[in-house]
Every structure is written in structure tokens, then in C-alpha cells.
Write an enzyme that holds these catalytic residues in place. Structure first.
Site, mmCIF file in Angstrom:
data_model
loop_
_atom_site.group_PDB
_atom_site.id
_atom_site.type_symbol
_atom_site.label_atom_id
_atom_site.label_comp_id
_atom_site.label_asym_id
_atom_site.label_seq_id
_atom_site.Cartn_x
_atom_site.Cartn_y
_atom_site.Cartn_z
ATOM 1 C CG HIS A 113 3.366 -8.826 -5.166
ATOM 2 N ND1 HIS A 113 2.356 -8.732 -4.232
ATOM 3 C CD2 HIS A 113 2.960 -9.748 -6.076
ATOM 4 C CE1 HIS A 113 1.379 -9.560 -4.555
ATOM 5 N NE2 HIS A 113 1.707 -10.176 -5.660
ATOM 6 C CG ASP A 154 3.929 -11.353 3.246
ATOM 7 O OD1 ASP A 154 4.240 -11.071 2.082
ATOM 8 O OD2 ASP A 154 2.865 -10.989 3.771
#
Length: 387
Positions: A96, A264
Site C-alpha cells: 500500500h 481509505d
């Protein structure tokens, strides 16, 4: 190659990147495989099971990093691992990178070769399917009165209606989530920005679910009448506004639930990440379930599915070398993140303002016939490195 399988150390993480089945195949290919002691214990795979397939063992992560050409695990690198990275070593894990600048700095500084596993799946990540399916159940659990929810049963009782569920995002995560909810008898609505996706979902569920275009107007209208919301959207990290604002959360009935599977920041204004040890909090009267590694709760099933998905990449890199493996598989190529001190990940370049170079250029395969793959992100960076 000498493969090293690490024991994951993130809080609440119980998965392992390779099971004894994958170890057996890697060894049959002529590789050596070293497993950190206890790496598979919490997923139900004992050291003995690995040893029976020919694995060797190290006690510590330090030994794995020091002695293995290819080091792999499930989750992001922790700060305690940054100084263990070595030049030319291949690291394969869920990095990520766009959201973890310190991790990216460490990868670049070490001059290792890193591959972000979440971008490498041609048919969607098994982790996404696992997060969607198990996330659906955690949402229903969060609706229980004992967890602060309004206390509704999924498909109702005699004289009492069942749960109304909203799934936002019709990708791998959303489809998996909707499938579990529909099977259990919830009244399901799926939102997406793609009308074709919504038509496919209607067919998949025999027109037994509702579908809507995802926009702020429709969300504002539906949220006050929804018991549990599942966020399955990959939200752009450079987005300037929230998909669900605090005011919209406030419009929901007390005891309703939001499950943020995507995790997120910038998507839901009331979101903050939680862990399996303390998974829920209540804000604006709404129960929030925001665990970042939901698949870790079903560690054995997810490990088996995930290991099977990444094994072809492992075998191809060992057999063909990294450059040829990336030429043959566009999904592997697009997930190359750093290469010997160069950033090769476009989204990270755009969001962290670091120059980048396309993987095919740094690998010297631009003139080869390359297996195509769609971009892993809509984010664009023209901040190119010129060799």
C-alpha cells in the site's frame, strides 16, 4: 532462489503468505524455502506440516532477511523491518505504498526490489473477497444490541422486518459482501458509478437486489432508511471531498452501522481505523466497524486462497527472472513498486511527489512483447525519471 516466509507481526494479523502446499511446489521447482518458526500457527499450519514438505526454518525475521533472496509475507512492512532490507533482495507483500511514505523511503533507501501484492491479482484479490464476505457478517454482528446496534435480525422475525443493507461499490469486495447478505435474507441495495456493473449485479442475483447509481444525492436520500452501510469503494487518495460526510452519518437512525471495509481515509468523514482487539466505536449515534485487516479473522481460509493466487508469481520469478516474469504478466509488472533505488509505482509518485520510472523501462523490456494489464489506479504522474 532462497524463499523466506515471514511470520506477520501486525496487530490482529493471523494469515500466512504460503501454506505447506505452496512450499511443496516451490521446493519441487528446485528452490529452497525457509519459514520463520510459527509463521503459520495461527492459520492452522504447523511447523511440522511445513517440514514434511521440505521447508527449513529460522527463528527470527532478522535471519530471514539476512539469508533469503526473496522475502514475503501478507501485510505492510513495520518500522522494525526497515533496516533489515537489503540491496537487490526481492520483497513481496501488501505494501500500500501511496499511503505509507515512510515505508516507501525505506524501500528506496535499501535499494531492494519491492512488489506490492495487492496490485498483482489478475482476477481480483482473494483478500477482497474475504473482506467482503466476512465484513458482511461483522456488520450484522455490529447491529446486535450488545454491540450498540439497534438490534435487528438479518432476515427478520414473524411480524418484525429484516435488515436493510447498502453496499457501496460493485467490485470484488462489494459483490462478495452482497452475496452473503442476499443469501442470509437481508434487503440489499448496491450502489456503483458504473451502470454496466449494476446490470451485471442484477443478473447475478436474479434481480432480487436493488441497484442505484452512486452519487451524493442518492446517498443522502437512502442513508436515513438504511440499517447497515458497507463501504467497498477504493476511494482516490487525492480526493477533495468525502463520499459520506458527518452530516450524512448524523442523518442515520441511532444504532445503525457503518462497516468501512475499504479503510481509505478521506472517504467517510467519521472514519478512523480500528483493530480486531477493539473493532467498534460509536460516533453520531452510529456504530462504526473499521478494522483494516478483516480477512485476518478467517486466517486459514484466506491464507489458502491468497497463497494459491500469488504462487504463480513466485514460481515465474524464480524460473524466468524478474524481468521476463514481468514481461509475461502485466499484473506483476504493474505491481513493481521500487527497483534498486528507483520508484516504479505511478500512484505513489503522484501523491508523494517522488519521480518515477515505468517498470518496463527500468527492467529493460520495453522492446519486448508485453502482456497487457490495466492500470492499477486512475492517478497519473508525469514526474518521470530520465535515465
Amino acid at each position: 532462489m532462497k524463499f523466506g516466509i515471514l511470520k506477520d507481526i501486525k496487530d490482529g494479523e493471523f494469515r500466512v503468505i504460503a501454506t505447506p502446499a505452496e512450499v511443496s511446489m516451490l521446493i519441487q521447482d528446485g528452490n529452497e524455502v525457509y519459514v520463520q518458526h510459527g509463521a503459520g500457527d495461527k492459520a492452522g499450519f504447523t511447523d511440522q506440516a511445513y517440514a514434511q514438505e521440505g521447508a527449513k526454518f529460522y527463528n527470527t525475521k532478522e535471519e530471514i532477511y539476512a539469508n533469503c533472496d526473496f522475502v514475503t509475507k501478507v501485510k505492510e512492512l513495520e518500522p522494525c523491518e526497515f533496516d533489515l532490507l537489503r540491496e537487490n533482495q526481492i520483497i513481496f507483500t501488501c505494501i500500500h505504498p501511496a499511503a505509507h511514505p515512510e515505508e516507501v523511503k525505506a524501500l528506496l533507501k535499501s535499494k531492494c526490489i519491492s512488489i506490492t501484492a495487492e496490485d498483482s491479482h489478475r482476477y481480483g484479490s482473494p483478500n477482497c473477497e474475504a473482506a467482503g464476505k466476512q465484513g458482511a457478517l461483522f456488520g450484522l454482528e455490529s447491529l446486535l444490541s450488545i454491540n450498540g446496534g439497534k438490534g435487528k435480525f438479518v432476515n427478520g422475525l414473524g411480524g418484525a422486518p429484516g435488515v436493510t443493507a447498502l453496499v457501496i461499490g460493485g467490485g470484488t469486495v462489494g459483490r462478495a459482501c452482497a452475496g452473503v447478505l442476499h443469501a442470509l435474507g437481508a434487503k440489499v441495495t448496491v450502489m456503483d458509478i458504473n451502470i454496466g456493473c449494476l446490470r451485471d449485479l442484477g443478473k447475478q442475483f436474479n434481480e432480487e437486489i436493488d441497484t442505484m447509481i452512486s452519487n451524493k444525492y442518492n446517498l443522502t436520500k437512502i442513508l436515513p432508511h438504511t440499517d447497515v452501510v458497507y463501504n467497498c469503494v477504493r476511494w482516490p487518495k487525492d480526493a477533495k471531498e468525502f463520499m459520506i460526510t458527518r452530516e450524512m452519518v448524523r442523518s442515520m437512525e441511532k444504532g445503525s452501522v457503518i462497516v468501512d471495509i475499504s479503510n481509505d481515509y478521506g472517504c467517510i468523514e467519521t472514519f478512523h481505523e480500528t483493530t480486531h482487539a477493539n473493532p467498534r466505536y460509536i460516533e453520531e449515534g452510529v456504530v462504526h466497524y473499521c478494522v483494516s485487516n478483516i480477512p485476518g479473522a478467517i486466517a486459514q481460509s484466506t491464507s489458502i486462497a491468497y497463497a494459491a493466487s500469488v504462487l504463480p508469481h513466485f514460481r515465474s520469478i524464480a524460473k524466468n527472472g524478474l524481468a521476463e516474469a514481468c514481461a509475461r504478466d502485466g499484473y506483476l509488472r504493474r505491481s513493481l513498486t521500487t527497483y534498486k533505488g528507483y520508484l516504479t509505482h505511478e500512484e505513489t509518485s503522484a501523491l508523494q511527489n517522488i519521480p518515477w520510472i515505468r517498470p518496463e523501462e527500468i527492467l529493460g523490456i520495453s522492446d519486448k512483447k508485453l502482456d497487457p494489464a490495466p492500470s492499477a489506479t486512475r492517478t497519473v504522474s508525469k514526474n518521470y525519471i530520465k535515465l
